[in-house]
Design a protein around this motif. Structure first.
Motif, PDB file in Angstrom:
ATOM      1  N   GLN A 298       0.834  -1.197   0.000  1.00  0.00           N
ATOM      2  CA  GLN A 298       0.000   0.000   0.000  1.00  0.00           C
ATOM      3  C   GLN A 298       0.875   1.257   0.000  1.00  0.00           C
ATOM      4  OE1 GLN A 298      -3.246  -0.349  -0.435  1.00  0.00           O
ATOM      5  NE2 GLN A 298      -2.970  -2.584  -0.393  1.00  0.00           N
ATOM      6  N   SER A 299       0.231   2.402   0.116  1.00  0.00           N
ATOM      7  CA  SER A 299       0.981   3.658   0.166  1.00  0.00           C
ATOM      8  C   SER A 299       1.823   3.709   1.435  1.00  0.00           C
ATOM      9  CB  SER A 299       0.016   4.846   0.134  1.00  0.00           C
ATOM     10  OG  SER A 299      -0.749   4.820  -1.060  1.00  0.00           O
ATOM     11  N   PHE A 300       2.970   4.351   1.372  1.00  0.00           N
ATOM     12  CA  PHE A 300       3.929   4.291   2.462  1.00  0.00           C
ATOM     13  C   PHE A 300       3.472   5.012   3.730  1.00  0.00           C
ATOM     14  CE2 PHE A 300       6.600   3.738  -1.349  1.00  0.00           C
ATOM     15  CZ  PHE A 300       7.064   2.467  -1.066  1.00  0.00           C
ATOM     16  N   ASP A 301       2.564   5.973   3.589  1.00  0.00           N
ATOM     17  CA  ASP A 301       2.130   6.715   4.766  1.00  0.00           C
ATOM     18  C   ASP A 301       0.803   6.219   5.323  1.00  0.00           C
ATOM     19  OD1 ASP A 301       0.487   7.484   2.725  1.00  0.00           O
ATOM     20  OD2 ASP A 301       0.536   9.622   3.196  1.00  0.00           O
ATOM     21  N   GLN A 302       0.315   5.071   4.848  1.00  0.00           N
ATOM     22  CA  GLN A 302      -1.027   4.634   5.210  1.00  0.00           C
ATOM     23  C   GLN A 302      -1.194   4.441   6.714  1.00  0.00           C
ATOM     24  OE1 GLN A 302      -3.262   0.747   3.987  1.00  0.00           O
ATOM     25  NE2 GLN A 302      -3.347   2.123   2.241  1.00  0.00           N
ATOM     26  N   CYS A 303      -0.190   3.907   7.386  1.00  0.00           N
ATOM     27  CA  CYS A 303      -0.293   3.685   8.827  1.00  0.00           C
ATOM     28  C   CYS A 303      -0.322   4.992   9.616  1.00  0.00           C
ATOM     29  CB  CYS A 303       0.882   2.828   9.315  1.00  0.00           C
ATOM     30  SG  CYS A 303       0.828   1.114   8.731  1.00  0.00           S
ATOM     31  N   LYS A 304       0.080   6.088   8.977  1.00  0.00           N
ATOM     32  CA  LYS A 304       0.181   7.372   9.680  1.00  0.00           C
ATOM     33  C   LYS A 304      -0.992   8.307   9.401  1.00  0.00           C
ATOM     34  CE  LYS A 304       5.229   7.102   9.566  1.00  0.00           C
ATOM     35  NZ  LYS A 304       6.493   7.746   9.118  1.00  0.00           N
ATOM     36  N   ASP A 466      -5.197  -4.957  11.506  1.00  0.00           N
ATOM     37  CA  ASP A 466      -4.495  -4.546  10.291  1.00  0.00           C
ATOM     38  C   ASP A 466      -5.475  -4.326   9.144  1.00  0.00           C
ATOM     39  OD1 ASP A 466      -1.930  -4.020   9.005  1.00  0.00           O
ATOM     40  OD2 ASP A 466      -2.339  -5.832   7.830  1.00  0.00           O
ATOM     41  N   ILE A 467      -6.493  -5.162   9.049  1.00  0.00           N
ATOM     42  CA  ILE A 467      -7.549  -4.977   8.045  1.00  0.00           C
ATOM     43  C   ILE A 467      -8.244  -3.630   8.264  1.00  0.00           C
ATOM     44  CG2 ILE A 467      -9.834  -5.768   7.322  1.00  0.00           C
ATOM     45  CD1 ILE A 467      -7.901  -7.607   6.166  1.00  0.00           C
ATOM     46  N   CYS A 468      -8.507  -3.304   9.517  1.00  0.00           N
ATOM     47  CA  CYS A 468      -9.189  -2.042   9.826  1.00  0.00           C
ATOM     48  C   CYS A 468      -8.345  -0.844   9.419  1.00  0.00           C
ATOM     49  CB  CYS A 468      -9.528  -1.980  11.308  1.00  0.00           C
ATOM     50  SG  CYS A 468     -10.783  -3.182  11.809  1.00  0.00           S
ATOM     51  N   ARG A 469      -7.038  -0.955   9.552  1.00  0.00           N
ATOM     52  CA  ARG A 469      -6.140   0.109   9.069  1.00  0.00           C
ATOM     53  C   ARG A 469      -6.332   0.323   7.571  1.00  0.00           C
ATOM     54  NH1 ARG A 469      -2.600  -1.353   5.195  1.00  0.00           N
ATOM     55  NH2 ARG A 469      -1.969  -3.096   6.495  1.00  0.00           N
ATOM     56  N   LEU A 470      -6.343  -0.757   6.788  1.00  0.00           N
ATOM     57  CA  LEU A 470      -6.523  -0.643   5.347  1.00  0.00           C
ATOM     58  C   LEU A 470      -7.888  -0.053   5.012  1.00  0.00           C
ATOM     59  CD1 LEU A 470      -5.409  -1.511   2.451  1.00  0.00           C
ATOM     60  CD2 LEU A 470      -6.943  -3.462   2.712  1.00  0.00           C
ATOM     61  N   MET A 471      -8.911  -0.535   5.691  1.00  0.00           N
ATOM     62  CA  MET A 471     -10.270  -0.076   5.420  1.00  0.00           C
ATOM     63  C   MET A 471     -10.404   1.427   5.655  1.00  0.00           C
ATOM     64  SD  MET A 471     -13.838  -1.110   7.329  1.00  0.00           S
ATOM     65  CE  MET A 471     -13.457  -0.158   8.803  1.00  0.00           C
ATOM     66  N   ILE A 472      -9.988   1.880   6.834  1.00  0.00           N
ATOM     67  CA  ILE A 472     -10.181   3.284   7.193  1.00  0.00           C
ATOM     68  C   ILE A 472      -9.277   4.202   6.372  1.00  0.00           C
ATOM     69  CG2 ILE A 472      -9.913   4.970   9.053  1.00  0.00           C
ATOM     70  CD1 ILE A 472     -10.698   2.682  11.002  1.00  0.00           C
ATOM     71  N   ALA A 473      -8.015   3.821   6.220  1.00  0.00           N
ATOM     72  CA  ALA A 473      -7.049   4.708   5.566  1.00  0.00           C
ATOM     73  C   ALA A 473      -7.129   4.683   4.050  1.00  0.00           C
ATOM     74  CB  ALA A 473      -5.628   4.344   6.008  1.00  0.00           C
ATOM     75  N   TYR A 474      -7.788   3.662   3.484  1.00  0.00           N
ATOM     76  CA  TYR A 474      -7.765   3.561   2.021  1.00  0.00           C
ATOM     77  C   TYR A 474      -9.100   3.121   1.414  1.00  0.00           C
ATOM     78  CZ  TYR A 474      -6.430   1.903  -2.654  1.00  0.00           C
ATOM     79  OH  TYR A 474      -6.375   1.676  -4.004  1.00  0.00           O
ATOM     80  N   THR A 475      -9.498   1.870   1.620  1.00  0.00           N
ATOM     81  CA  THR A 475     -10.564   1.314   0.780  1.00  0.00           C
ATOM     82  C   THR A 475     -11.963   1.831   1.113  1.00  0.00           C
ATOM     83  OG1 THR A 475     -10.930  -0.635   2.193  1.00  0.00           O
ATOM     84  CG2 THR A 475      -9.245  -0.814   0.483  1.00  0.00           C
ATOM     85  N   TRP A 476     -12.153   2.442   2.267  1.00  0.00           N
ATOM     86  CA  TRP A 476     -13.473   2.949   2.641  1.00  0.00           C
ATOM     87  C   TRP A 476     -13.975   4.005   1.660  1.00  0.00           C
ATOM     88  CZ3 TRP A 476     -14.725   4.496   8.390  1.00  0.00           C
ATOM     89  CH2 TRP A 476     -15.816   3.736   8.829  1.00  0.00           C
ATOM     90  N   SER A 477     -13.081   4.621   0.944  1.00  0.00           N
ATOM     91  CA  SER A 477     -13.493   5.621  -0.042  1.00  0.00           C
ATOM     92  C   SER A 477     -14.305   5.003  -1.166  1.00  0.00           C
ATOM     93  CB  SER A 477     -12.268   6.332  -0.619  1.00  0.00           C
ATOM     94  OG  SER A 477     -11.401   5.407  -1.244  1.00  0.00           O
ATOM     95  N   ARG A 478     -14.256   3.670  -1.284  1.00  0.00           N
ATOM     96  CA  ARG A 478     -14.998   2.980  -2.339  1.00  0.00           C
ATOM     97  C   ARG A 478     -16.439   2.679  -1.938  1.00  0.00           C
ATOM     98  NH1 ARG A 478     -10.321  -1.448  -4.034  1.00  0.00           N
ATOM     99  NH2 ARG A 478      -8.776   0.072  -4.792  1.00  0.00           N
ATOM    100  N   PHE A 479     -16.806   3.016  -0.705  1.00  0.00           N
ATOM    101  CA  PHE A 479     -18.185   2.787  -0.265  1.00  0.00           C
ATOM    102  C   PHE A 479     -19.078   3.846  -0.924  1.00  0.00           C
ATOM    103  CE2 PHE A 479     -20.895   0.659   2.906  1.00  0.00           C
ATOM    104  CZ  PHE A 479     -22.044   1.413   2.759  1.00  0.00           C
ATOM    105  N   LYS A 480     -19.922   3.402  -1.843  1.00  0.00           N
ATOM    106  CA  LYS A 480     -20.783   4.322  -2.584  1.00  0.00           C
ATOM    107  C   LYS A 480     -22.246   4.202  -2.195  1.00  0.00           C
ATOM    108  CE  LYS A 480     -17.202   5.645  -4.922  1.00  0.00           C
ATOM    109  NZ  LYS A 480     -16.562   6.935  -4.596  1.00  0.00           N
ATOM    110  N   GLU A 481     -22.670   3.008  -1.793  1.00  0.00           N
ATOM    111  CA  GLU A 481     -24.075   2.810  -1.461  1.00  0.00           C
ATOM    112  C   GLU A 481     -24.205   1.637  -0.494  1.00  0.00           C
ATOM    113  OE1 GLU A 481     -26.553   1.139  -4.549  1.00  0.00           O
ATOM    114  OE2 GLU A 481     -24.804   0.384  -5.642  1.00  0.00           O
ATOM    115  N   PRO A 482     -25.100   1.756   0.496  1.00  0.00           N
ATOM    116  CA  PRO A 482     -25.372   0.609   1.371  1.00  0.00           C
ATOM    117  C   PRO A 482     -26.310  -0.364   0.662  1.00  0.00           C
ATOM    118  CG  PRO A 482     -26.693   2.484   2.042  1.00  0.00           C
ATOM    119  CD  PRO A 482     -25.823   2.961   0.919  1.00  0.00           C
ATOM    120  N   VAL A 483     -25.949  -1.634   0.710  1.00  0.00           N
ATOM    121  CA  VAL A 483     -26.738  -2.671   0.043  1.00  0.00           C
ATOM    122  C   VAL A 483     -26.957  -3.805   1.028  1.00  0.00           C
ATOM    123  CG1 VAL A 483     -26.769  -4.353  -1.854  1.00  0.00           C
ATOM    124  CG2 VAL A 483     -25.808  -2.074  -2.229  1.00  0.00           C
ATOM    125  N   GLU A 484     -28.100  -4.461   0.921  1.00  0.00           N
ATOM    126  CA  GLU A 484     -28.333  -5.661   1.720  1.00  0.00           C
ATOM    127  C   GLU A 484     -28.682  -6.833   0.799  1.00  0.00           C
ATOM    128  OE1 GLU A 484     -27.702  -7.004   4.431  1.00  0.00           O
ATOM    129  OE2 GLU A 484     -26.840  -5.203   5.297  1.00  0.00           O
TER     130      GLU A 484
END
Length: 523
Positions: A298-304, A466-484
């Motif tokens: 991932q990006s080098f500053d993701q943990c920060k 560690d998964i939560c770090r990735l989710m919050i710092a990066y991939t959460w931006s891909r959340f566009k719509e809540p689906v069930e």
């Protein structure tokens, strides 16, 4: 042998290299590896000018249906690839993935090419409807049905220059293009390896054959990279299907059992490692430290930037999250341990940890989200599991692979009220059984001493953070719509997304679990 490191950046930025990021040698014009019973070629072309490489997400089910009344048909007007066009026998109004079903030079694939690579005679043409096509962030693909026999294959064409997401990476994170190019080479190398054939034969897991792989990584200009794969098709016509998220207990357990077999088969000290040639080939084929999640990928500053990203991105879920006591400080707390969790969850990316963790080392899938899983019911009514997309496969901890699976592939309804522990204990018991069967330990008692449930849970919880770090710092931006899961159209649109990028209940469960784990560790 392959690892994420600064040499990848040096290609683009002339940064001095201290770790190895291995790409194909310029002197290796073509490499052909025969395997998997039928024709199985891997070709690497590397020249100083136009070479190519890239990544993809192989997602054959869910988007595919059968019975298109207006498919289009390619028929040969030339005996093989020659740069000439092929006859298109179809109605002009029929949608068709003619941008996908082409070779890396832009010419339409000939039926002869597909027939030759699959080892099938008497192929006159093929059909390939647009509705059976897949277009993802980093890959395009389609199902190909041969005529008159009806055999199918799955074709992936990966041209970085044609992909908006690759262009975005070029602008904002160019080192990821080098990483993604390497990941395609990992897929080709693993699928053509003796290790892959052995695990399929001896464990019964389903991994698609690779009939042909064309690899053109461009090291000086990674955006020019190109790849194509002709793969065995795990198709609905053969009973294979996918789920939006896993909810059924049988599907969850069947998947965990499949991962337990693979992890045990390649566990340090197992019988597999007695085959020196296969072991050497596997070491060279896959990532030294596998997993899409690991900080080095991932990006080098993701943990920060976890605290900053939490403060911004949580607002999208204020209604669901603001009542929890972690609303104000979860980001800061997680950031305080993020770097260390990344090291511990992926110890084989760290020279200071790799030796002490060697006794837990195994081969991991690296991206075990639900989109990379397929299911079918056998004639004996056994639920079979197919695994696809091995671009992040490499060495790591079984617990990190399972944490990735649980947090990204399983619906929250299956994890609450003790459901998570039920699944984890099931996996652990399956792993212990197969560690003995595949020779890593002599008895189950020895296996439990060598890898106890408490050790497994400690590693699992660190990997979850560690998964939560990735989710919050990066991939959460891909959340566009809540689906069930009751929303069929919404599920189809978000089939390829991880749970925390589409399901509100999963977000609530995962962040609450993150808070619980940190509190239990005094954070």
């Amino acid at each position: 042998m392959r690892s994420f490191g600064t040499e990848a950046l040096a290609i683009l930025f002339s940064v001095p290299s201290s770790t190895s990021f291995i790409l194909p040698s310029a002197g290796r014009a073509r490499v052909v590896v025969s395997s998997l019973s039928r024709s199985n070629d891997v070709s690497v072309l590397d020249t100083p000018t136009e070479v190519s490489s890239r990544e993809t997400t192989y997602d054959p089910a869910g988007v595919f249906t059968n019975g298109d009344p207006h498919p289009f048909i390619f028929e040969e007007s030339v005996p093989s690839h020659s740069g000439q066009s092929l006859i298109l026998d179809c109605e002009d109004s029929v949608d068709q993935p003619d941008d996908i079903i082409r070779d890396l030079d832009g010419d339409p694939l000939s039926p002869e090419y597909i027939a030759q690579k699959m080892g099938i005679a008497n192929v006159e043409s093929y059909i390939c409807p647009e509705k059976d096509a897949f277009r993802g962030f980093m890959s395009n693909a389609c199902r190909v049905q041969l005529l008159p026999g009806g055999e199918t294959a799955f074709y992936k064409r990966i041209v970085f220059e044609d992909l908006d997401h690759a262009q975005e990476k070029l602008r904002h994170a160019p080192f990821k293009l080098v990483r993604d190019a390497q990941s395609c080479q990992v897929v080709a190398s693993f699928l053509s390896s003796k290790a892959c054939r052995s695990v399929v034969e001896k464990t019964g897991v389903h991994i698609p054959k690779c009939y042909d792989a064309q690899l053109r990584p461009n090291h000086s200009k990674p955006i020019k990279s190109k790849f194509s794969f002709l793969l065995e098709d795990l198709s609905p016509s053969d009973g294979w299907y996918q789920q939006w998220l896993l909810h059924d207990i049988e599907e969850c357990k069947a998947t965990l059992s499949t991962y337990a077999k693979i992890h045990a088969f390649f566990w340090d000290g197992s019988s597999f490692w007695n085959d020196a040639d296969a072991a050497k080939e596997l070491e060279a084929a896959v990532w030294e430290s596998g997993s899409y999640v690991q900080p080095e990928a991932q990006s080098f500053d993701q943990c920060k930037i976890v605290a900053k990203e939490w403060a911004e991105k949580r607002l999208k879920f204020e209604k669901e999250l603001s009542s929890f006591d972690y609303w104000d400080d979860l980001g800061e707390r997680l950031e305080s341990v993020a770097e260390n969790c990344g090291r511990l969850a992926h110890p084989f990316a760290d020279d200071t940890l790799s030796e002490s963790y060697k006794k837990y080392r195994t081969f991991t899938h690296g991206d075990p989200k639900q989109a990379n899983l397929l299911f079918r019911r056998s004639s004996e009514s056994t639920l079979e599991v197919g695994l696809i997309d091995f671009q992040w496969a490499g060495f790591g901890l079984a617990a990190s692979d399972i944490a990735h699976f649980i947090t990204s592939a399983v619906h929250a309804d299956r994890l609450v009220d003790g459901g998570e522990e039920i699944l984890l204990r099931y996996y652990f018991d399956e792993l212990q059984k197969y560690l003995v069967e595949f020779g890593a330990f002599d008895t189950v008692e020895d296996a439990r001493k060598g890898f106890s449930f408490s050790t497994f849970m400690d590693q699992y919880e660190v990997a979850t953070l560690d998964i939560c770090r990735l989710m919050i710092a990066y991939t959460w931006s891909r959340f566009k719509e809540p689906v069930e899961r009751e929303d069929k159209e919404g599920c189809a649109r978000t089939m390829n997304k991880t749970s925390y990028n589409k399901s509100i209940p999963n977000i609530v469960w995962l962040l609450s679990r993150c808070d619980e784990i940190m509190k239990s560790r005094g954070v």
